[in-house]
Design a protein around this motif. Structure first.
Motif, PDB file in Angstrom:
ATOM      1  N   PHE A   1       0.805  -1.198   0.000  1.00  0.00           N
ATOM      2  CA  PHE A   1       0.000   0.000   0.000  1.00  0.00           C
ATOM      3  C   PHE A   1       0.850   1.266   0.000  1.00  0.00           C
ATOM      4  CE2 PHE A   1      -3.424  -2.829   1.314  1.00  0.00           C
ATOM      5  CZ  PHE A   1      -4.464  -2.341   0.536  1.00  0.00           C
ATOM      6  N   ALA A   2       2.047   1.180   0.508  1.00  0.00           N
ATOM      7  CA  ALA A   2       2.903   2.372   0.543  1.00  0.00           C
ATOM      8  C   ALA A   2       3.205   2.866  -0.866  1.00  0.00           C
ATOM      9  CB  ALA A   2       4.191   2.075   1.293  1.00  0.00           C
ATOM     10  N   SER A   3       3.514   1.941  -1.751  1.00  0.00           N
ATOM     11  CA  SER A   3       3.815   2.355  -3.123  1.00  0.00           C
ATOM     12  C   SER A   3       2.563   2.856  -3.836  1.00  0.00           C
ATOM     13  CB  SER A   3       4.446   1.205  -3.894  1.00  0.00           C
ATOM     14  OG  SER A   3       3.554   0.110  -3.956  1.00  0.00           O
ATOM     15  N   LEU A   4       1.398   2.325  -3.503  1.00  0.00           N
ATOM     16  CA  LEU A   4       0.158   2.791  -4.115  1.00  0.00           C
ATOM     17  C   LEU A   4      -0.138   4.231  -3.713  1.00  0.00           C
ATOM     18  CD1 LEU A   4      -2.417   2.194  -5.747  1.00  0.00           C
ATOM     19  CD2 LEU A   4      -3.448   1.402  -3.619  1.00  0.00           C
ATOM     20  N   VAL A   6       1.994   6.542  -2.910  1.00  0.00           N
ATOM     21  CA  VAL A   6       2.922   7.432  -3.618  1.00  0.00           C
ATOM     22  C   VAL A   6       2.569   7.499  -5.098  1.00  0.00           C
ATOM     23  CG1 VAL A   6       5.320   7.748  -4.300  1.00  0.00           C
ATOM     24  CG2 VAL A   6       4.777   7.078  -1.964  1.00  0.00           C
ATOM     25  N   ALA A   7       2.273   6.342  -5.688  1.00  0.00           N
ATOM     26  CA  ALA A   7       2.018   6.283  -7.130  1.00  0.00           C
ATOM     27  C   ALA A   7       0.754   7.032  -7.528  1.00  0.00           C
ATOM     28  CB  ALA A   7       1.928   4.829  -7.582  1.00  0.00           C
ATOM     29  N   ILE A   8      -0.291   6.964  -6.714  1.00  0.00           N
ATOM     30  CA  ILE A   8      -1.542   7.621  -7.111  1.00  0.00           C
ATOM     31  C   ILE A   8      -1.400   9.136  -7.100  1.00  0.00           C
ATOM     32  CG2 ILE A   8      -2.701   7.746  -4.872  1.00  0.00           C
ATOM     33  CD1 ILE A   8      -5.197   6.699  -6.459  1.00  0.00           C
ATOM     34  N   THR A   9      -0.647   9.676  -6.155  1.00  0.00           N
ATOM     35  CA  THR A   9      -0.449  11.125  -6.146  1.00  0.00           C
ATOM     36  C   THR A   9       0.455  11.560  -7.302  1.00  0.00           C
ATOM     37  OG1 THR A   9       1.328  10.870  -4.540  1.00  0.00           O
ATOM     38  CG2 THR A   9      -0.841  11.381  -3.681  1.00  0.00           C
ATOM     39  N   LEU A  10       1.489  10.780  -7.595  1.00  0.00           N
ATOM     40  CA  LEU A  10       2.366  11.127  -8.719  1.00  0.00           C
ATOM     41  C   LEU A  10       1.657  10.972 -10.057  1.00  0.00           C
ATOM     42  CD1 LEU A  10       5.786   9.661  -7.566  1.00  0.00           C
ATOM     43  CD2 LEU A  10       5.045  12.033  -7.569  1.00  0.00           C
ATOM     44  N   ALA A  11       0.772   9.981 -10.176  1.00  0.00           N
ATOM     45  CA  ALA A  11       0.013   9.812 -11.413  1.00  0.00           C
ATOM     46  C   ALA A  11      -0.926  10.994 -11.630  1.00  0.00           C
ATOM     47  CB  ALA A  11      -0.781   8.513 -11.364  1.00  0.00           C
ATOM     48  N   VAL A  56      -6.355  14.366  -0.876  1.00  0.00           N
ATOM     49  CA  VAL A  56      -7.574  13.552  -0.768  1.00  0.00           C
ATOM     50  C   VAL A  56      -7.333  12.151  -1.321  1.00  0.00           C
ATOM     51  CG1 VAL A  56      -9.930  13.302  -1.663  1.00  0.00           C
ATOM     52  CG2 VAL A  56      -9.185  15.474  -0.697  1.00  0.00           C
ATOM     53  N   MET A  57      -6.660  12.051  -2.458  1.00  0.00           N
ATOM     54  CA  MET A  57      -6.390  10.720  -3.020  1.00  0.00           C
ATOM     55  C   MET A  57      -5.460   9.923  -2.119  1.00  0.00           C
ATOM     56  SD  MET A  57      -6.326  11.093  -7.130  1.00  0.00           S
ATOM     57  CE  MET A  57      -5.131  12.379  -7.226  1.00  0.00           C
ATOM     58  N   TYR A  58      -4.481  10.570  -1.524  1.00  0.00           N
ATOM     59  CA  TYR A  58      -3.601   9.897  -0.575  1.00  0.00           C
ATOM     60  C   TYR A  58      -4.401   9.398   0.628  1.00  0.00           C
ATOM     61  CZ  TYR A  58       0.337   9.065   2.541  1.00  0.00           C
ATOM     62  OH  TYR A  58       1.241   8.481   3.393  1.00  0.00           O
ATOM     63  N   ALA A  59      -5.309  10.233   1.126  1.00  0.00           N
ATOM     64  CA  ALA A  59      -6.124   9.847   2.279  1.00  0.00           C
ATOM     65  C   ALA A  59      -7.038   8.673   1.948  1.00  0.00           C
ATOM     66  CB  ALA A  59      -6.943  11.042   2.765  1.00  0.00           C
TER      67      ALA A  59
END
Length: 69
Positions: A1-4, A6-11, A56-59
């Motif tokens: 989940f940690a990589s998800l 980070v990845a969703i905010t960068l995407a 919000v996406m990170y949360a």
């Protein structure tokens, strides 16, 4: 989940940059056109909107992580 998380905010940031370069509407285009007009409040409003959406996406990802584990 940690990589998800980070990845969703960068995407999301990547999609805003892509719309800045090749789009005719959206937050990135709004910021680019406001910057060209020297409209600092609109530029910072777009930046603030991007930051809020990223948080919000990170949360949401953090919430899924808590629910799944």
């Amino acid at each position: 989940f940690a990589s998800l998380k980070v990845a969703i905010t960068l995407a999301f940031i990547g999609s805003v940059i892509a719309e800045t370069v090749g789009g005719n509407n959206g937050i990135g285009f709004l910021m680019l056109s406001a910057g060209a007009r020297n409209d600092a409040p609109t530029t910072f409003a777009g930046l603030f909107a991007i930051a809020v959406m990223g948080i919000v996406m990170y949360a949401i990802c953090a919430w899924f992580e808590r629910r799944m584990t």
